[in-house]
Design an enzyme around this catalytic site. Structure first.
Site, PDB file in Angstrom:
ATOM      1  N   GLY C  11       0.793  -1.289   0.306  1.00 27.86           N
ATOM      2  CA  GLY C  11      -0.028   0.606  -0.223  1.00 27.86           C
ATOM      3  C   GLY C  11       0.825   1.512   0.074  1.00 27.86           C
ATOM      4  O   GLY C  11       0.516   2.553   0.445  1.00 27.86           O
ATOM      5  N   LEU C  13       2.827   3.741  -2.057  1.00 25.82           N
ATOM      6  CA  LEU C  13       2.871   4.742  -3.547  1.00 25.82           C
ATOM      7  C   LEU C  13       2.574   4.322  -4.876  1.00 25.82           C
ATOM      8  O   LEU C  13       1.612   4.275  -5.248  1.00 25.82           O
ATOM      9  CB  LEU C  13       3.785   6.094  -3.641  1.00 25.82           C
ATOM     10  CG  LEU C  13       4.032   6.760  -2.958  1.00 25.82           C
ATOM     11  CD1 LEU C  13       5.631   7.768  -3.352  1.00 25.82           C
ATOM     12  CD2 LEU C  13       2.713   7.891  -3.725  1.00 25.82           C
ATOM     13  N   GLY C  15       2.108   0.828  -5.014  1.00 23.41           N
ATOM     14  CA  GLY C  15       0.391  -0.149  -4.759  1.00 23.41           C
ATOM     15  C   GLY C  15      -0.746   0.650  -4.421  1.00 23.41           C
ATOM     16  O   GLY C  15      -1.838   0.569  -5.436  1.00 23.41           O
ATOM     17  N   ARG C 301      24.567   9.271  -5.912  1.00 25.75           N
ATOM     18  CA  ARG C 301      25.055   9.184  -4.103  1.00 25.75           C
ATOM     19  C   ARG C 301      25.930   8.182  -4.825  1.00 25.75           C
ATOM     20  O   ARG C 301      26.990   8.641  -3.305  1.00 25.75           O
ATOM     21  CB  ARG C 301      23.149   8.309  -4.218  1.00 25.75           C
ATOM     22  CG  ARG C 301      22.174   9.136  -3.989  1.00 25.75           C
ATOM     23  CD  ARG C 301      21.183   8.676  -4.225  1.00 25.75           C
ATOM     24  NE  ARG C 301      20.156   9.691  -3.110  1.00 25.75           N
ATOM     25  CZ  ARG C 301      19.612   9.716  -2.863  1.00 25.75           C
ATOM     26  NH1 ARG C 301      18.397   8.429  -3.474  1.00 25.75           N
ATOM     27  NH2 ARG C 301      18.153  10.774  -2.820  1.00 25.75           N
ATOM     28  N   GLU C 428       9.822  -0.190  -6.029  1.00 25.58           N
ATOM     29  CA  GLU C 428      10.649   0.224  -5.708  1.00 25.58           C
ATOM     30  C   GLU C 428      10.894  -1.525  -5.920  1.00 25.58           C
ATOM     31  O   GLU C 428      11.868  -1.971  -6.331  1.00 25.58           O
ATOM     32  CB  GLU C 428      10.731   0.058  -4.730  1.00 25.58           C
ATOM     33  CG  GLU C 428      13.196  -0.369  -3.512  1.00 25.58           C
ATOM     34  CD  GLU C 428      12.948   0.796  -2.812  1.00 25.58           C
ATOM     35  OE1 GLU C 428      12.481   1.248  -1.827  1.00 25.58           O
ATOM     36  OE2 GLU C 428      13.884  -0.291  -1.582  1.00 25.58           O
ATOM     37  N   ARG C 438      20.286   5.614  -8.612  1.00 26.69           N
ATOM     38  CA  ARG C 438      19.047   5.517  -8.730  1.00 26.69           C
ATOM     39  C   ARG C 438      19.384   7.581  -8.804  1.00 26.69           C
ATOM     40  O   ARG C 438      19.806   6.948  -7.015  1.00 26.69           O
ATOM     41  CB  ARG C 438      18.106   5.381  -7.423  1.00 26.69           C
ATOM     42  CG  ARG C 438      17.098   6.022  -7.095  1.00 26.69           C
ATOM     43  CD  ARG C 438      15.383   5.511  -6.553  1.00 26.69           C
ATOM     44  NE  ARG C 438      15.944   5.443  -5.467  1.00 26.69           N
ATOM     45  CZ  ARG C 438      15.759   6.516  -4.615  1.00 26.69           C
ATOM     46  NH1 ARG C 438      15.453   7.805  -4.943  1.00 26.69           N
ATOM     47  NH2 ARG C 438      16.452   6.797  -3.198  1.00 26.69           N
ATOM     48  N   LEU C 444      10.041   8.009  -6.116  1.00 29.51           N
ATOM     49  CA  LEU C 444       8.854   8.701  -5.708  1.00 29.51           C
ATOM     50  C   LEU C 444       7.913   8.688  -7.868  1.00 29.51           C
ATOM     51  O   LEU C 444       6.858   7.830  -7.334  1.00 29.51           O
ATOM     52  CB  LEU C 444       8.425  10.099  -5.700  1.00 29.51           C
ATOM     53  CG  LEU C 444       8.988   9.939  -3.894  1.00 29.51           C
ATOM     54  CD1 LEU C 444       8.427  11.341  -3.999  1.00 29.51           C
ATOM     55  CD2 LEU C 444       8.067   9.130  -3.203  1.00 29.51           C
TER      56      LEU C 444
END
Lengths: 279, 272, 658
Positions: C11, C13, C15, C301, C428, C438, C444
């Site tokens: 549940g 983002l 989903g 990153r 993800e 990423r 998001l």
């Protein structure tokens, strides 16, 4: 945390120095399930710098032996993000409701032998130990139609433009994580085991504040009348007793009492408008 | 019972708002005048006439009130029914809460708890006050004295002291109950004014609520001063002096039927 | 015909977005989540969501450049068509979120404000305070609540996905439902569905302490993998450069702290024990700014992570000799910081007890994001250049416009479908978008894009695929009962292991889980090396045998969290094994995967997706490599304009950093 984690230098922040390597006593109210009698169990937990209630419960889960040396089961509790943004790990710590992830042991129990009590929230039915069922809090969001009625997810361009000041107000209201603190501390919000009575029991500060949030949105205002009607019935805005505990315990510092007053104003206007212009 | 619940639910918002409104007006407005009037037993001295002057001022005010046409109707519809309405609904609403000031000892929460407590005690006090003085249930008054509008100050003093003479133990209890009752009611009004502004949506921001709270604090403080001076003023009044002053007020228009009787009563009481 | 149903597991983002899109097309949705969906891990995303926008466009940015950056940031390991489609959809997704009421920060004129984020020289990141993930998931949660109130979505919250139900039909094996358990009553039951969408997020808990939430065990991914779904790029784990070490987890310090001007430094003199503020500017080593003058502190990153790791671990220059460096915002106006970064600064203050507006934060890299995940397929769209394009130059005409369907064919039933038909992977848990690394604020986007875009594919699969011939509703009950029976017996054997008397660390599931985390963090994060990886592989084998003898601490048949955790430990070990196996097999350095023994990127051998399938016999991964779709952009060295002291020596090989 890193600062004190290694203990090799002075912490950057001056706080009452907590003794490293000490043990703290946890008194946990336990209950095996709905309708079962509650009992207290105590655990001695070794503290490392930066420990919080969650890390101590994790330690207990791996070493479930009480101070009396009795082997017991790991404590059941609700948690997820551990960053105080998901709202899951709310419980009553030393008599007050809050998130357990942000409850730092150094602040609660700086000295050896200090005790911390953990209890489940009292306004929601206990599932087991410290885990309670907060479905009612979510149900109350449905009750106040806490959503923007969009026309579907197809590409229809941007939403309404918004002044930065309004965004700033809405943003804070929108950080509500339905954690239950405002409800737990509210003397007007009481446990209601009968699901059928939820819609007429006090909705709680969070739901009122969410109604304000969506009333403020250009498209959300479409349902303003419905939201106000829902909040003008039993268990709505008028059931607030103005104890204002909600705003004191809100971990997100949401101006809940301002929301209550703002919805109170809207309700006054809505009632008068309805009376004079009629539905 | 089921019907009552249905009625309450159907008109939930209206009743709640009427409950709030009735506390401000007429009840709050009445309390303001009532306490101002009664406090004249102390501030009336400033008029230059000393204690007797204050008694006269007070008696004139009482006389004015009692000269109002259809006083009983005004009382019933302007006072008793609103108070009954405010009390009954207030109690129904108050019992639904579970005060938790032990766990959350914040100032706002203390006020919340005290608002309810003051409501309960206030209802008892108002009932005692009206029953003994207005309905003349003298059996509830220690010493059995009776308050009369014609000798408003002196008989009030007797009621609070447990007799026309000095303070009795029972009188002390009555006076203490009066002090407690009026103090709680004044708090109830001042705090009620503060919460009503939130309820109706007049004060929204925390700053606005704080500012209005300061105003309510001042209003409450002044009313408290008036309430205390009234109770203490009556409880410490010199019966003979007061009686004399009251006679003076009534003198220009002697009322032959009442005066002798009251004089006798006064004599009797003096002998206690 | 019976009402067709789709099950969405998870549940967050992805989903929620999937649930909305599928329910909108008139299909009943059953949404399963371990926690009330509003508490999903997506709330933790802080920084923002990337999308081309009008301002950036007029400065020379484009959807195509966003695509190019994402591919470049992912070190060319991502299949390029899905990424193109995602970048093209990004502005539309922002508009939709805007319509849903997300309180995006605003300019004085009332337009959506933008911020700078790692990996780009344009402001292309939309944000709502410092809790963008929370705000986005709340917007979707609200829409799902609305659909729920209309009876179009049914939520099963506090239910755990245990196993997919697979059915062999005439066209082969497909997924027709799941078996799940109510974590309160412990009831195990089967649910039928014509398609199942896995949106179960990452697997950070395999590393013990990470920035992930406690539910991010990867157990759901593991169960699908064990049931036959392929697991792609398992070794690609992003270690976030700036995390705040804690006793229970590592708390993220958002990249937006660097985007808003945060400077990373250590004292120039090793062992300098003066408080940060007493160290003069000249005696501070801003090592990112010195080495990467163009990007400075906003290098991607993996580069930031390795540089910080190198400064602390290899050079021993960490603050106070510990594994920590300063992330300094104190040169910025405190009020500005509160306005732009309030939420994340509060987190630091709350959990560390120091105000980052006045004291530099102490941070160190922490395991953050799983680029790898269930392998998924796609149908390419209609942009197919004759030959791959060289690097896109800002301001030049994009090689491709942003029409729908350029990257992927909208509604193709195989979009984001795993190797098992009827089983989809969104968000993800899907490996598709981020390659070997990423970019910040792309997560998001990929979650919502998956839900909205591939939700249509799910609907089309139901309308035209196997479910239209043989609805799940009509399949024999025995196929479902068999999986329930298997799960019930697995549970029974675990409950039977509760002895009470003998409780040693050897068989304690919590201790086994912790040891796995410590070992994985030590061997399989920032710097990897063959012999250490093999040692880790052996250790996982040893933990596996201990896990088989595991003794549970709780025999309760009501709300038994110990059981749920212990079961997940077994599944996490399976995931860990695949991660390590992948890391051993990939003998090169690419993106987040840095091999000290193979420090260069090796396109000729490893410009390939690691394709892991579970071997039930050995319980280990079978690793193959599959070609990556590189037909749109020509792979190039990934340097981010680094200036090395010995730059002249190796200008082209800097991809992997130090």
């Amino acid at each position: 945390m890193t600062a004190s984690a290694n203990g090799s230098h002075k912490p950057a922040h001056t706080k009452p120095a907590a003794k490293p390597g000490r043990k703290v006593r946890f008194k946990v109210k336990r209950c095996d399930g709905p309708g079962k009698i509650s009992r207290w169990e105590t655990f001695e937990v070794p503290i490392e710098p930066g420990s919080n209630v969650i890390s101590c419960l994790q330690w207990i889960a791996a070493h479930p032996v009480t101070t009396e040396g009795v082997r017991t089961t790991p404590v059941v509790w609700d948690a997820n993000c551990l960053e105080e943004v998901c709202g899951a790990c709310t419980m009553v710590i030393n008599g007050k409701v809050r998130q357990s992830c942000s409850a730092l042991i150094d602040a609660y129990a700086p000295n050896p032998g200090d005790e911390i009590t953990l209890e489940p929230m009292t306004k929601f039915p206990v599932i087991r130990d410290l885990w309670v069922d907060r479905s009612r809090a979510f149900k109350n969001l449905t009750r106040v139609r806490a959503w923007v009625p969009i026309d579907g997810t197809y590409n229809l361009g941007a939403g309404p433009r918004e002044r930065p000041n309004d965004q700033a107000v809405r943003y804070v209201l929108s950080t509500c994580m339905t954690c239950g603190c405002c409800m737990e501390a509210c003397p007007q919000f009481n446990i209601e085991p009968d699901e059928a009575a939820w819609d007429t029991s006090f909705a709680g500060a969070h739901a009122i504040s969410q109604a304000r949030l969506f009333n403020m949105h250009g498209t959300g205002a479409q349902l303003k009348g419905e939201r106000l009607d829902a909040l003008m019935g039993p268990g709505g805005i008028t059931d607030c007793g103005n104890a204002q505990n909600c705003v004191k315990v809100c971990p997100k510092e949401i101006p809940l009492t301002e929301s209550i007053a703002a919805v109170g104003r809207s309700a006054t206007i809505h009632a008068l408008a309805k009376w004079f212009t009629g539905p | 019972m089921a019907e009552t619940t249905g009625f309450l639910e159907r008109h939930h918002f209206l009743l709640r708002r009427l409950h709030s409104l009735s506390g401000v007006a007429p009840i709050g407005v009445f309390l303001l005048f009532h306490l101002t009037t009664n406090a004249s037993i102390v501030w009336g001295r400033l008029g230059g006439g000393g204690a007797p002057g204050a008694v006269k001022t007070f008696q004139h005010e009482v006389n004015f009130i009692h000269s109002l046409p259809a006083l009983l109707l005004i009382e019933i519809f302007g006072l008793w029914l609103p108070i009954l309405f405010h009390s009954v609904l207030g109690i129904i609403y108050a019992v639904s809460g579970r005060p938790n000031v032990g766990h959350y000892p914040y100032p706002g929460n203390r006020r919340y708890t005290l608002q309810r407590l003051s409501g309960y005690v206030g209802v008892l006090f108002i009932f005692y006050h009206v029953a003994t003085l207005r309905w003349h249930w003298t059996f509830l008054i220690p010493g059995g004295t009776e308050w009369t509008a014609e000798y408003a100050a002196s008989t009030m003093g007797a009621v609070l002291r447990g007799g026309a003479a000095g303070m009795t133990i029972a009188g002390l209890l009555v006076s203490a109950f009066y002090l407690l009752g009026v103090s709680l009611l004044v708090f109830h009004l001042a705090n009620g004014l503060w919460t009503a502004a939130i309820t109706w949506g007049l004060t929204i921001s925390a700053q606005a609520q704080r500012r209005w709270g300061q105003v309510c604090f001042v209003i409450g403080g002044l009313l408290m001063l008036g309430a205390w001076s009234a109770v203490i003023g009556f409880a410490t009044i010199n019966h003979t002096v007061a009686r004399g002053a009251e006679e003076g007020v009534h003198a220009p228009e002697p009322t032959p039927v009442l005066t002798p009787g009251m004089a006798e009563a006064g004599t009797l009481r003096d002998e206690h | 015909m019976a009402q067709q149903r789709v099950i969405v597991v998870g549940g967050g983002l992805a989903g929620l977005a999937a649930s909305i899109r599928v329910a909108e097309s008139g299909i009943a949705v059953d949404l399963f989540s371990l926690v009330p969906v509003k508490r999903s891990h997506s709330v933790c995303a802080q920084g923002g969501i990337n999308a081309c926008n009008e301002v950036a466009r007029q400065q020379g940015y484009s959807e195509y450049e966003h695509f190019d950056e994402t591919i470049y940031g992912g070190d060319f390991l991502a299949d390029q068509h899905p990424v193109l489609e995602m970048a093209n959809w990004a502005p539309k997704i922002i508009d939709l979120l805007d319509r849903m009421g997300v309180p995006f920060n605003r300019t004085s004129e009332g337009y959506r404000d933008l911020r700078l984020f790692g990996g780009s020289l344009f402001k292309r990141t939309h944000f709502a305070g410092a809790t963008t993930g929370q705000q986005l998931i709340y917007a979707l949660d609200e829409q799902v609540r609305r659909l729920e109130s209309e009876g179009k979505v049914t939520k099963y919250e506090s239910w755990e996905f245990l196993w997919p139900v697979l059915s062999d039909g005439p066209d082969g094996r497909r997924c027709v439902g799941i078996v799940a358990q109510d974590l309160r009553t412990m009831q195990i039951r089967a649910f039928r569905a014509d398609a199942v969408v896995m949106a179960t997020g990452g697997a950070g808990l395999v590393y013990g302490k990470s920035t992930n939430s406690v539910i991010c065990t990867g157990a759901a991914l593991s169960r699908c993998y064990q049931a036959g779904a392929a697991y792609a790029n398992p070794e690609m784990i992003q270690v976030h450069p700036t995390a705040v070490p804690g006793a229970d987890k590592l708390r993220l310090m958002s990249e937006s702290a660097r985007g808003e001007g945060g400077r990373v430094w250590v004292p120039r003199r090793k062992g300098d024990s003066r408080p940060a503020r007493q160290i003069p500017e000249a005696e501070r080593l801003y090592f990112l700014e010195e080495k990467y003058p163009k990007y400075g502190n906003i290098v991607p990153r993996d580069i930031a992570t390795r540089e910080i790791f190198d400064i602390c671990v290899n050079q021993g220059m960490g603050v106070d000799g510990q594994n920590q460096v300063y992330l300094d915002l104190t040169h910025k106006d405190p009020e500005y910081l509160t306005r732009k970064l309030g939420g994340i600064l509060e987190i630091y203050e709350k959990f560390v007890g120091v105000d980052p507006r006045h004291e530099p934060m102490r941070i160190f890299p922490g395991v953050h994001y799983s680029m790898g995940g269930l392998w998924t397929s796609f149908t390419a769209g209609n942009y197919n250049p004759a030959k791959p394009q060289p690097a896109h130059k800002s301001g030049s005409v994009p090689a491709c416009d942003a029409e729908i369907g350029r990257g992927l064919l909208l509604g193709a039933p195989n979009n984001m479908q795993t190797s098992i038909p009827g089983l989809y992977a969104f968000g993800e848990v899907n490996f598709a978008f981020h390659g070997a690394n990423r970019l910040g604020a792309n997560a998001l986007l990929s979650c919502i894009f998956d839900g909205l875009f591939s939700g249509v594919s799910v609907a089309n699969y139901l309308a035209n695929g196997a479910p239209s011939m043989a609805p799940a509703e009509g399949l024999p009950q025995a196929e479902f009962d068999a999986v329930v029976a298997a799960e019930t017996s697995k549970q029974k054997s675990m409950l039977d292991s509760v002895s009470g008397a003998d409780a040693s660390d050897e068989t304690n599931p919590y201790i086994i889980g912790r040891e796995m985390g410590v070992e994985m963090t030590a061997a399989c994060t920032v710097v990897r090396e063959e012999s250490r990886l093999r040692q880790c592989h052996t250790k996982i084998g040893e933990l596996r045998s201990r896990q088989r003898r595991m003794a549970l601490g709780d025999a309760a048949t009501w709300t038994n969290q110990a059981l749920s955790y212990a079961r997940a430990v077994g599944d996490m070990l399976t995931v860990a094994e695949a991660m390590v196996a992948g890391a051993i097999a990939r003998k090169e350095s690419r993106g987040a995967h840095y091999r000290a023994d193979y420090p260069e990127r090796d396109d000729s051998n490893f410009l390939k997706t690691t394709y892991a399938t579970f071997d039930p016999a050995s319980g280990a991964a079978r690793i193959e490599f599959r070609e990556v779709d590189c037909s749109l952009v020509l792979p190039r060295a990934r340097t981010y304009g680094r200036v090395d002291k010995e730059e002249a020596k190796k200008p082209e090989t800097a991809a992997a950093g130090v």
